[in-house]
Design an enzyme around this catalytic site. Structure first.
Site, PDB file in Angstrom:
ATOM      1  N   CYS A  27       5.223   7.227   1.210  1.00 27.50           N
ATOM      2  CA  CYS A  27       4.640   6.106   1.962  1.00 27.50           C
ATOM      3  C   CYS A  27       4.582   6.556   3.405  1.00 27.50           C
ATOM      4  O   CYS A  27       5.558   7.128   3.921  1.00 27.50           O
ATOM      5  CB  CYS A  27       5.508   4.857   1.817  1.00 27.50           C
ATOM      6  SG  CYS A  27       5.036   3.488   2.907  1.00 27.50           S
ATOM      7  N   CYS A  35      -2.674   5.577   3.972  1.00 27.00           N
ATOM      8  CA  CYS A  35      -1.791   4.710   3.199  1.00 27.00           C
ATOM      9  C   CYS A  35      -1.818   5.194   1.757  1.00 27.00           C
ATOM     10  O   CYS A  35      -2.893   5.233   1.140  1.00 27.00           O
ATOM     11  CB  CYS A  35      -2.264   3.263   3.294  1.00 27.00           C
ATOM     12  SG  CYS A  35      -1.365   2.089   2.266  1.00 27.00           S
TER      13      CYS A  35
END
Length: 259
Positions: free
Chosen positions: A179, A69
């Site tokens: 992302c 992440c």
């Protein structure tokens, strides 16, 4: 085993690359869906959550952890590395290779609001962009679409078009997928951006880093099932229902609420 986590399901783009590179290694993947999305949350809250989850994965027997992440990496990877004795691999937007390869001198980074506002993002741009112009753009609502497995609907197309279409007049030649959720939307991004713009996804580079850190070790014969999927949500069924759309296979999902 290898421990891996994301705010939700986006880190499965990293999971795919790592399991291809190390098919014999068991991987425990935790989706922090009780707190997803991380984008609107504060850096302090994300850092604390990241450390708590990594401690949990270490307690479960992880010999290496991947923070799959970008937002969690930017907020918490330094805290985790200071607290744990096992290797910890983070994920960062591929600004360095994109800037180095850019011919137009203009690239865009698509990421969450929290990532784009972080000091780590500013540092990456300052250290690696050089004379290249970096256009940061938040993919508002994109994470939620991936979490729902909604990759092609008219509403998903609209959300992506609102970000990507204006870039076509900005002379960018690289779009950095900052992302881990966004690679699942890459087919639509590619369709709208055309073949003249390169999409930069760090998943393969992360997998190579994991292979280097594993360094020829073999998993324990008692490691258990190859792949384990956990969610901090109280209901594991939504995650289990979306896995086939994202990684092409069905797996059981366990609910593991964390404090």
């Amino acid at each position: 085993m290898i421990g891996m986590f994301d705010s939700g399901l986006g880190g499965l783009s990293i999971w795919q690359a790592v399991t291809r590179a190390l098919p014999d290694w068991p991987v425990t993947y935790l989706a922090d869906q009780a707190y997803c999305p991380y984008g609107p949350r504060s850096q302090v809250e994300i850092a604390a959550r990241t450390l708590a989850i990594c401690r949990y994965l270490a307690d479960q027997g992880a010999s290496l952890i991947v923070i799959a992440c970008n937002t969690a990496t930017s907020a918490g990877v330094d805290h985790v590395r200071a607290a744990l004795s096992i290797p910890v691999v983070g994920v960062e937007p591929a600004i360095k290779p994109a800037a180095a390869a850019s011919r137009s001198g203009r690239i865009s980074v698509l990421a969450t609001e929290a990532m784009l506002k972080s000091r780590r993002f500013e540092s990456l741009v300052r250290r690696h962009a050089g004379d290249v112009d970096v256009l940061p753009r938040p993919g508002v609502g994109w994470v939620e679409k991936v979490e729902a497995g909604d990759l092609t609907s008219p509403d998903t197309r609209r959300l992506i078009s609102e970000v990507v279409t204006p870039l076509l007049s900005e002379n960018v030649d690289h779009i950095v997928l900052g992302c881990t959720h966004y690679p699942f939307l890459a087919p639509l991004i590619r369709e709208m951006a055309g073949d003249g713009i390169v999409l930069d996804d760090p998943a393969e580079a992360i997998a190579r880093r994991v292979v280097t850190l594993i360094n020829g070790k073999t998993p324990s014969a008692t490691a258990g099932a190859p792949y384990r999927f956990l969610t901090t949500s109280g209901d594991p069924h939504p995650m289990a229902a979306v896995l086939p759309a994202l990684i092409g296979h069905r797996y059981a999902v366990e609910s593991r609420p964390l404090p």
